[in-house]
Design a protein around this motif. Structure first.
Motif, PDB file in Angstrom:
ATOM      1  N   PRO A 152      67.442  15.779  62.009  1.00  0.00           N
ATOM      2  CA  PRO A 152      68.845  15.116  62.239  1.00  0.00           C
ATOM      3  C   PRO A 152      69.451  15.214  60.903  1.00  0.00           C
ATOM      4  O   PRO A 152      68.881  14.946  59.800  1.00  0.00           O
ATOM      5  CB  PRO A 152      68.354  13.875  62.779  1.00  0.00           C
ATOM      6  CG  PRO A 152      67.105  13.772  63.502  1.00  0.00           C
ATOM      7  CD  PRO A 152      66.210  14.794  62.563  1.00  0.00           C
ATOM      8  N   GLY A 153      70.819  15.599  61.062  1.00  0.00           N
ATOM      9  CA  GLY A 153      71.625  15.696  59.841  1.00  0.00           C
ATOM     10  C   GLY A 153      71.302  16.838  58.995  1.00  0.00           C
ATOM     11  O   GLY A 153      72.224  17.392  57.958  1.00  0.00           O
ATOM     12  N   THR A 156      72.984  22.093  60.415  1.00  0.00           N
ATOM     13  CA  THR A 156      74.144  23.309  60.385  1.00  0.00           C
ATOM     14  C   THR A 156      73.379  24.610  60.151  1.00  0.00           C
ATOM     15  O   THR A 156      71.942  24.695  59.519  1.00  0.00           O
ATOM     16  CB  THR A 156      74.827  22.868  59.035  1.00  0.00           C
ATOM     17  OG1 THR A 156      74.486  22.930  57.981  1.00  0.00           O
ATOM     18  CG2 THR A 156      75.474  21.436  59.422  1.00  0.00           C
ATOM     19  N   PHE A 363      69.855  10.987  55.609  1.00  0.00           N
ATOM     20  CA  PHE A 363      71.120  10.314  55.552  1.00  0.00           C
ATOM     21  C   PHE A 363      70.813   8.964  54.715  1.00  0.00           C
ATOM     22  O   PHE A 363      69.668   8.655  54.356  1.00  0.00           O
ATOM     23  CB  PHE A 363      70.941   9.143  56.885  1.00  0.00           C
ATOM     24  CG  PHE A 363      71.206  10.063  58.227  1.00  0.00           C
ATOM     25  CD1 PHE A 363      72.347  10.765  58.609  1.00  0.00           C
ATOM     26  CD2 PHE A 363      69.934  10.588  58.979  1.00  0.00           C
ATOM     27  CE1 PHE A 363      72.517  11.962  59.287  1.00  0.00           C
ATOM     28  CE2 PHE A 363      70.265  11.383  60.188  1.00  0.00           C
ATOM     29  CZ  PHE A 363      71.263  11.967  60.338  1.00  0.00           C
ATOM     30  N   GLU A 368      76.027   6.373  58.404  1.00  0.00           N
ATOM     31  CA  GLU A 368      75.762   7.832  58.670  1.00  0.00           C
ATOM     32  C   GLU A 368      74.991   8.337  59.749  1.00  0.00           C
ATOM     33  O   GLU A 368      75.330   9.211  60.796  1.00  0.00           O
ATOM     34  CB  GLU A 368      75.340   8.587  57.187  1.00  0.00           C
ATOM     35  CG  GLU A 368      76.085   8.617  56.170  1.00  0.00           C
ATOM     36  CD  GLU A 368      75.315   9.383  54.833  1.00  0.00           C
ATOM     37  OE1 GLU A 368      74.293   9.730  55.256  1.00  0.00           O
ATOM     38  OE2 GLU A 368      75.945   9.294  53.930  1.00  0.00           O
ATOM     39  N   GLN A 371      77.378   7.644  63.094  1.00  0.00           N
ATOM     40  CA  GLN A 371      78.336   8.577  63.204  1.00  0.00           C
ATOM     41  C   GLN A 371      77.530   9.935  63.883  1.00  0.00           C
ATOM     42  O   GLN A 371      78.095  10.326  64.854  1.00  0.00           O
ATOM     43  CB  GLN A 371      78.923   9.011  61.953  1.00  0.00           C
ATOM     44  CG  GLN A 371      80.181   9.862  62.217  1.00  0.00           C
ATOM     45  CD  GLN A 371      80.595  10.172  60.820  1.00  0.00           C
ATOM     46  OE1 GLN A 371      80.430   9.728  59.644  1.00  0.00           O
ATOM     47  NE2 GLN A 371      81.931  10.921  60.792  1.00  0.00           N
ATOM     48  N   TYR A 372      76.452  10.212  63.254  1.00  0.00           N
ATOM     49  CA  TYR A 372      75.727  11.398  63.605  1.00  0.00           C
ATOM     50  C   TYR A 372      75.192  11.252  64.969  1.00  0.00           C
ATOM     51  O   TYR A 372      75.343  11.914  66.037  1.00  0.00           O
ATOM     52  CB  TYR A 372      74.551  11.659  62.812  1.00  0.00           C
ATOM     53  CG  TYR A 372      73.686  12.724  63.348  1.00  0.00           C
ATOM     54  CD1 TYR A 372      73.898  14.100  63.011  1.00  0.00           C
ATOM     55  CD2 TYR A 372      72.345  12.360  63.746  1.00  0.00           C
ATOM     56  CE1 TYR A 372      73.265  15.303  63.348  1.00  0.00           C
ATOM     57  CE2 TYR A 372      71.648  13.624  64.192  1.00  0.00           C
ATOM     58  CZ  TYR A 372      72.078  14.973  64.119  1.00  0.00           C
ATOM     59  OH  TYR A 372      71.383  15.952  64.295  1.00  0.00           O
ATOM     60  N   ASP A 376      77.917  13.687  67.144  1.00  0.00           N
ATOM     61  CA  ASP A 376      77.134  15.124  66.905  1.00  0.00           C
ATOM     62  C   ASP A 376      76.090  15.415  68.129  1.00  0.00           C
ATOM     63  O   ASP A 376      75.350  14.441  68.260  1.00  0.00           O
ATOM     64  CB  ASP A 376      76.481  15.398  65.839  1.00  0.00           C
ATOM     65  CG  ASP A 376      75.830  16.638  65.419  1.00  0.00           C
ATOM     66  OD1 ASP A 376      75.707  17.511  66.294  1.00  0.00           O
ATOM     67  OD2 ASP A 376      75.910  17.035  64.221  1.00  0.00           O
ATOM     68  N   GLY A 379      72.548  14.668  67.614  1.00  0.00           N
ATOM     69  CA  GLY A 379      72.179  13.550  67.478  1.00  0.00           C
ATOM     70  C   GLY A 379      71.898  12.590  68.854  1.00  0.00           C
ATOM     71  O   GLY A 379      71.597  11.556  68.694  1.00  0.00           O
TER      72      GLY A 379
END
Length: 493
Positions: A152-153, A156, A363, A368, A371-372, A376, A379
């Motif tokens: 997670p996070g 990308t 994170f 954070e 929000q994720y 997203d 997530g």
């Protein structure tokens, strides 16, 4: 094995097929007596040497007491330890190695810069060792880029490219150390299993039975597939293949052999069988279960069942808190340690201090994570945990974990002190696999797939969700409260 109970027609057909010496693939529905069937086969030709490979140590131990003398019952890990692992026993007994020490051993001295994030050397080291672990569960010859975990996070395209470029060479370096009898890194049971598989062992057996083949570790599946000198028998239920997320594969699907079925369930009666068949139909399966006419099972509401089954770990913890609020003694299958570690991570994140939890290392703050999870799509699996923490607070979650009573099914060293009988056992559906209770209630966190009003076609039930639902409803023997899965009645396939 007593001969007082004759085989059913389906079992007799499997025995006849076994006599031909051909490889077999037996689709065994929930509660259909697959272990009994395998014992029939082992007894059929006493002069043949057999090997039964069980899913875990408890199943292997129980099978050893019942199988005939010509058959050995073992887990794959036990076989691998006798062949390879015993040479590394001194490393298995070694103390755990902190991630910072792993980083030093691998020469990871600088933080890793990603797309707007920085990973400390200890965090990089954890990802390296997880890459090695994923490699060890695979059938590949050496660590490759697809063994690098998704986190997670850190998902990308740029993050993934950098992680693969950095982690794969480090994972190969770590694997070299692991293979060294005097290596420095922590040695694990999965390591000697992988070493054994790479040696392409030939098992000393005339027939090899692989139980729970639908959830086989790719390593174990490849070992059994390589026993071309022996008659190979794959047994399991492809409709219960619920561990794909953990690297398991359905070894039954591609294996070549005579295909047969066990459809007569001895666990429950006709009403629960009918409920299971709704999910088998949703899966497009050939199998349909027949309930045992000597069991008067029913589908009905329950207030306090023997077991409540949930979709998620967070759902299980939330249900535990609710029951504790009513003064109930609650046992949680799997003991809640994972949830407690996540809640402890939430505390440090709320303080803005980051965390070393492997799922949340990307994170720095709780905001954070929120929000994720909310924004997203990657997530979404964290969303139920985030809502659990936001609704109850991490301290209450930790307190609830500490107040759990032991699972009555847990045996051995983990059972200490007086035996406390729980009022209710709570389990995720994944952890309930292989278990059964007289009465089972399905939690409300099993949710119907959303229907998009702008689309003309009906949505599909994700296959993995339908399989999990099938496992869930087939854990009950006498009474099933469908709860969060009752919506299947209105579903159009």
């Amino acid at each position: 094995m007593s001969a007082a109970k004759p085989p059913t027609p389906e079992q007799a057909e499997i025995i006849d097929a076994y006599r031909t010496g051909e490889d077999l693939v037996v689709e065994a529905g929930a509660g259909t007596g697959k272990t009994t069937t395998l014992k029939y086969l082992a007894n059929e030709k006493p002069n043949r040497r057999g090997l039964y490979i069980a899913y875990n140590k408890a199943i292997a131990r129980d099978a050893s007491a019942d199988f005939p003398r010509n058959s050995s019952c073992s887990t794959a890990h036990a076989l691998a330890f006798r062949a390879v692992g015993h040479r590394f026993k001194h490393r298995l007994d070694a103390p755990r190695m902190p991630a910072r020490e792993v980083a030093k051993a691998l020469g990871i001295n600088e933080p890793l810069k990603l797309d707007g994030k920085v990973l400390a050397p200890a965090h990089v080291a954890r990802l390296v060792m997880e890459t090695v672990e994923r490699y060890c569960r695979s059938a590949h010859r050496e660590p490759e880029r697809w063994h690098v975990p998704n986190k997670p996070g850190l998902d990308t395209l740029e993050d993934r490219a950098i992680l693969r470029q950095v982690l794969v060479p480090l994972a190969r370096k770590a694997w070299d150390d692991i293979n060294n009898i005097d290596g420095r890194l922590r040695f694990d049971h999965s390591h000697y299993l992988k070493m054994w598989a790479l040696s392409e062992p030939k098992l000393p057996a005339d027939f090899v039975m692989l139980d729970e083949a639908q959830d086989a570790n790719p390593i174990i599946a490849s070992i059994v597939d390589g026993q071309t000198h022996a008659q190979r028998i794959m047994v399991g239920d492809r409709n219960q293949a619920i561990y794909g997320w953990n690297g398991a594969i359905d070894a039954m699907s591609k294996f070549q052999g005579t295909r047969l079925q066990l459809s007569q369930s001895f666990r429950f009666g006709t009403q629960i069988a009918a409920e299971a068949n709704k999910w088998l139909e949703a899966l497009g399966a050939d199998l349909r279960l027949r309930g045992f006419d000597r069991i008067s099972s029913m589908v009905a509401p329950l207030d306090v069942p023997d077991a409540l089954l949930t979709r998620s770990n967070s759902g299980a913890m939330e249900a535990a808190i609710d029951y504790m609020g009513e003064g109930k003694k609650v046992a949680l299958v799997g003991d809640g340690a994972g949830i407690k570690k996540l809640a402890e991570a939430a505390i440090t994140l709320k303080a803005g201090a980051g965390t070393d939890h492997p799922e949340l290392i990307a994170f720095r703050t709780w905001g954070e994570v929120q929000q994720y999870a909310e924004e997203d799509p990657a997530g979404s699996d964290l969303l139920t945990f985030v809502r659990l923490i936001d609704d109850w607070g991490p301290d209450m979650v930790i307190d609830a974990v500490d107040r759990l009573v032991p699972d009555p099914a847990v045996r051995g060293k983990r059972r200490r002190g007086p035996v406390i009988q729980p009022d209710v056992i709570i389990s995720t559906a994944h952890k309930a696999k292989g278990r059964e209770w007289d009465s089972v209630k399905v939690s409300s966190d099993f949710r119907e797939p959303k229907r998009d009003p702008e689309e003309n076609r009906e949505p599909e039930i994700p296959r993995e969700e339908a399989m999990l639902a099938y496992v869930t409803v087939t854990r009950a023997k006498l009474t099933l409260d469908r709860g969060g899965l009752a919506w299947i009645d209105n579903w159009k396939k």
